[in-house]
Write a protein that holds these residues in place. Structure first.
Motif, PDB file in Angstrom:
ATOM      1  N   VAL A   1       2.053  -5.896  -6.049  1.00  0.00           N
ATOM      2  CA  VAL A   1       0.847  -5.211  -6.467  1.00  0.00           C
ATOM      3  C   VAL A   1       0.673  -4.053  -5.482  1.00  0.00           C
ATOM      4  N   ILE A   2       0.677  -2.835  -6.013  1.00  0.00           N
ATOM      5  CA  ILE A   2       0.681  -1.626  -5.177  1.00  0.00           C
ATOM      6  C   ILE A   2      -0.686  -0.957  -5.248  1.00  0.00           C
ATOM      7  N   PHE A   3      -1.278  -0.726  -4.086  1.00  0.00           N
ATOM      8  CA  PHE A   3      -2.575  -0.058  -3.978  1.00  0.00           C
ATOM      9  C   PHE A   3      -2.324   1.361  -3.466  1.00  0.00           C
ATOM     10  N   PHE A   4      -2.655   2.355  -4.288  1.00  0.00           N
ATOM     11  CA  PHE A   4      -2.402   3.758  -3.956  1.00  0.00           C
ATOM     12  C   PHE A   4      -3.655   4.416  -3.377  1.00  0.00           C
ATOM     13  N   TYR A   5      -3.444   5.156  -2.304  1.00  0.00           N
ATOM     14  CA  TYR A   5      -4.503   5.922  -1.653  1.00  0.00           C
ATOM     15  C   TYR A   5      -4.069   7.377  -1.563  1.00  0.00           C
ATOM     16  N   GLN A   6      -5.034   8.285  -1.592  1.00  0.00           N
ATOM     17  CA  GLN A   6      -4.746   9.694  -1.341  1.00  0.00           C
ATOM     18  C   GLN A   6      -5.252  10.053   0.047  1.00  0.00           C
TER      19      GLN A   6
ATOM     20  N   SER B   1      -6.641  -5.278   6.484  1.00  0.00           N
ATOM     21  CA  SER B   1      -7.237  -4.727   5.265  1.00  0.00           C
ATOM     22  C   SER B   1      -6.254  -3.750   4.630  1.00  0.00           C
ATOM     23  N   LEU B   2      -6.470  -3.431   3.357  1.00  0.00           N
ATOM     24  CA  LEU B   2      -5.610  -2.458   2.677  1.00  0.00           C
ATOM     25  C   LEU B   2      -5.651  -1.106   3.387  1.00  0.00           C
ATOM     26  N   GLU B   3      -6.833  -0.671   3.778  1.00  0.00           N
ATOM     27  CA  GLU B   3      -6.962   0.621   4.468  1.00  0.00           C
ATOM     28  C   GLU B   3      -6.259   0.602   5.818  1.00  0.00           C
ATOM     29  N   GLU B   4      -6.388  -0.491   6.568  1.00  0.00           N
ATOM     30  CA  GLU B   4      -5.673  -0.604   7.845  1.00  0.00           C
ATOM     31  C   GLU B   4      -4.165  -0.554   7.615  1.00  0.00           C
ATOM     32  N   ALA B   5      -3.717  -1.213   6.551  1.00  0.00           N
ATOM     33  CA  ALA B   5      -2.282  -1.257   6.258  1.00  0.00           C
ATOM     34  C   ALA B   5      -1.733   0.126   5.931  1.00  0.00           C
ATOM     35  N   VAL B   6      -2.430   0.900   5.097  1.00  0.00           N
ATOM     36  CA  VAL B   6      -1.910   2.221   4.734  1.00  0.00           C
ATOM     37  C   VAL B   6      -1.920   3.148   5.962  1.00  0.00           C
ATOM     38  N   LYS B   7      -2.930   3.044   6.795  1.00  0.00           N
ATOM     39  CA  LYS B   7      -2.963   3.859   8.021  1.00  0.00           C
ATOM     40  C   LYS B   7      -1.796   3.500   8.940  1.00  0.00           C
ATOM     41  N   ARG B   8      -1.534   2.204   9.111  1.00  0.00           N
ATOM     42  CA  ARG B   8      -0.434   1.756   9.959  1.00  0.00           C
ATOM     43  C   ARG B   8       0.909   2.207   9.398  1.00  0.00           C
ATOM     44  N   GLU B   9       1.110   2.014   8.103  1.00  0.00           N
ATOM     45  CA  GLU B   9       2.392   2.369   7.483  1.00  0.00           C
ATOM     46  C   GLU B   9       2.682   3.867   7.605  1.00  0.00           C
ATOM     47  N   ILE B  10       1.685   4.707   7.363  1.00  0.00           N
ATOM     48  CA  ILE B  10       1.888   6.161   7.436  1.00  0.00           C
ATOM     49  C   ILE B  10       2.188   6.581   8.873  1.00  0.00           C
ATOM     50  N   LEU B  11       1.521   5.960   9.836  1.00  0.00           N
ATOM     51  CA  LEU B  11       1.797   6.265  11.243  1.00  0.00           C
ATOM     52  C   LEU B  11       3.196   5.800  11.626  1.00  0.00           C
TER      53      LEU B  11
ATOM     54  N   VAL C   1       0.854  -1.182   0.000  1.00  0.00           N
ATOM     55  CA  VAL C   1       0.000   0.000   0.000  1.00  0.00           C
ATOM     56  C   VAL C   1       0.892   1.236   0.000  1.00  0.00           C
ATOM     57  N   ALA C   2       0.385   2.314  -0.590  1.00  0.00           N
ATOM     58  CA  ALA C   2       1.121   3.579  -0.611  1.00  0.00           C
ATOM     59  C   ALA C   2       0.129   4.709  -0.377  1.00  0.00           C
ATOM     60  N   GLY C   3       0.495   5.637   0.492  1.00  0.00           N
ATOM     61  CA  GLY C   3      -0.380   6.757   0.827  1.00  0.00           C
ATOM     62  C   GLY C   3       0.191   8.073   0.322  1.00  0.00           C
TER      63      GLY C   3
END
Length: 146
Positions: A85-90, A47-57, A11-13
């Protein structure tokens, strides 16, 4: 029995603040220092959303409140045994950045004009092309590996 190889989920934020985008600089497996969108691997059961939140924190000390799915891309380099496979979020945030991982050399916000001049990993370039910030003529090939 040989373990089957599977793609890595990542995941990438992309953090946006007042029209500027936060990127981080890391030393890649290739030895180059390149700008990337912050993020990392998805853990089992997350989840993908949990992962991006954790990674950014974990990486930047930013607590993500709202995020929006942008796109996904596949990154395959068979010669280097690399497939993700990279899932991008803004993410919209005005929280201060606190670098929390040694692998991060620098974290900065860039305007769209500044982004065109950066040496970025290919996956970040794909994202900015899809967002209309870069066009293909600005694309330079800088891989994480090789």
């Amino acid at each position: 029995m040989k373990k089957a190889k599977v793609p890595r989920l990542v995941v990438a934020g992309l953090i946006k603040n007042k029209g500027r985008y936060l990127l981080i600089k890391e030393k890649m497996e290739s030895g180059r220092d390149l700008w990337i969108v912050p993020g990392g691997g998805v853990e089992f059961g997350e989840s993908l959303e949990e992962a991006v939140k954790r990674e950014i924190l974990e990486e930047l000390g930013i607590e993500v409140e709202k995020l929006e799915f942008l796109m996904f891309k596949e990154s395959v380099f068979r010669d280097f045994n690399y497939h993700s496979v990279i899932f991008f979020y803004q993410i919209e945030s005005d929280q201060p950045v606190k670098i929390r991982e040694e692998k991060i050399l620098e974290a900065r916000y860039f305007s769209p004009a500044e982004i065109k001049k950066l040496k970025m990993v290919e996956s970040a370039q794909w994202l900015f092309i899809d967002l209309g910030i870069l066009d293909k003529k600005h694309q330079q090939i800088f891989h994480r590996i090789g």
